[in-house]
Design a protein around this motif. Structure first.
Motif, PDB file in Angstrom:
ATOM      1  N   ALA A  18       0.803  -1.219   0.000  1.00  0.00           N
ATOM      2  CA  ALA A  18       0.000   0.000   0.000  1.00  0.00           C
ATOM      3  C   ALA A  18       0.839   1.273   0.000  1.00  0.00           C
ATOM      4  CB  ALA A  18      -0.953  -0.014   1.186  1.00  0.00           C
ATOM      5  N   THR A 113      -2.172   4.333   6.347  1.00  0.00           N
ATOM      6  CA  THR A 113      -2.721   3.017   6.029  1.00  0.00           C
ATOM      7  C   THR A 113      -2.931   2.251   7.326  1.00  0.00           C
ATOM      8  OG1 THR A 113      -0.513   2.045   5.756  1.00  0.00           O
ATOM      9  CG2 THR A 113      -1.577   2.935   3.774  1.00  0.00           C
ATOM     10  N   VAL A 155      -6.384   4.530   4.140  1.00  0.00           N
ATOM     11  CA  VAL A 155      -6.563   3.281   3.395  1.00  0.00           C
ATOM     12  C   VAL A 155      -6.633   2.153   4.418  1.00  0.00           C
ATOM     13  CG1 VAL A 155      -5.553   1.676   1.726  1.00  0.00           C
ATOM     14  CG2 VAL A 155      -5.319   4.150   1.377  1.00  0.00           C
ATOM     15  N   ALA A 158      -4.908  -2.447   4.318  1.00  0.00           N
ATOM     16  CA  ALA A 158      -3.827  -2.084   3.406  1.00  0.00           C
ATOM     17  C   ALA A 158      -2.963  -3.264   2.967  1.00  0.00           C
ATOM     18  CB  ALA A 158      -2.951  -1.020   4.048  1.00  0.00           C
TER      19      ALA A 158
END
Length: 193
Positions: A18, A113, A155, A158
Motif C-alpha cells: 500500500a 494506512t 486506506v 492495506a
C-alpha cells in the motif's frame, strides 16, 4: 523545492504494497516530492543540529506537507516520532524565531494506512477507537506548531488489498493530494476541512 512535500515513514518500502503504491502514485502529481525518510535515516537516528537543520530547511521550502505512514499498533512508526522529537524540537524550541515561526500556517495532511477494516475502528469495532482518535497526537502537534490540519487520507486493509483495490486506493490518493493542493493554494490563514 516542490509545493507539496510528502514525508514517507515506512520501515521497509520493498516489503510494502500500500505505502509503496501510494508513494508511486503521488509522484505523478505535479509539483510533489516524496521523501523516503527510512532511506534518509536508515539507522533511525536524527541529529537535532545537523540532520534536523536540513529537514527544517526542507519543510520551510514547501507550501504544504503530507505525512504518509502505516499505523502500527495504534500509533505512528518509531521513525516519525524520532523525527518529530528532533526536527520539531529544534524548530519550535531551539530556533523558534528563525524556523518554527516561519512554518506556522503551513497546511498539513496525513495519509495513513491501516491493516484492519474501517469498521474495526470504532466503539463497537475490534480496535475500539476511531482513526480520528488514534491521530489525536498528530492533531495536537499540528495545533501546537500552528500547522493547518487537513482531513486525512486513509486506506484500510492495506496489506490485503487486491491489485484493483490498490489501484483504486492510489487513484484516491492522487485525488486527495490534488484536492489538498487546490484547497490550500494561496491560503494559509484558516484551517482546511
Amino acid at each position: 523545492m516542490p509545493g507539496t512535500l510528502i514525508l514517507l515513514f515506512h520501515r521497509d518500502l520493498s516489503q510494502s504494497k500500500a505505502n509503496a503504491g501510494l508513494a508511486k502514485a503521488a509522484q505523478t502529481v505535479k509539483d510533489v516530492q516524496v521523501v523516503d525518510m527510512q532511506a534518509r535515516y536508515p539507522g533511525g537516528v536524527i541529529d537535532i543540529f545537523t540532520d534536523a537543520g536540513a529537514d527544517a530547511e526542507m519543510l520551510l521550502s514547501a507550501d504544504r506537507i503530507i505525512l504518509q505512514f502505516p499505523i502500527q499498533w495504534y500509533a505512528t512508526p518509531a521513525l516519525l516520532k524520532a523525527w518529530q522529537d528532533a526536527v520539531l524540537t529544534r524548530m519550535y524550541y531551539i530556533f523558534a524565531e528563525a524556523e518554527g515561526d516561519h512554518l506556522k500556517g503551513t497546511p498539513l495532511m496525513v495519509a495513513a494506512t491501516a491493516g484492519n477494516t474501517s469498521s474495526a475502528y470504532g466503539r463497537d469495532g475490534a480496535n475500539r477507537y476511531t482513526i480520528d482518535e488514534l491521530l489525536t497526537p498528530l492533531k495536537a502537534t499540528a495545533h501546537r506548531c500552528g500547522l493547518l490540519w487537513h482531513s486525512p487520507y486513509l486506506v484500510f486493509t492495506a496489506d490485503k488489498l487486491e491489485p484493483s483495490k490498490l489501484e483504486d486506493a492510489a487513484l484516491g490518493y492522487v485525488n486527495a493530494i490534488e484536492h489538498f493542493i487546490s484547497a490550500t493554494s494561496g491560503s494559509s490563514t484558516s484551517e482546511a476541512a
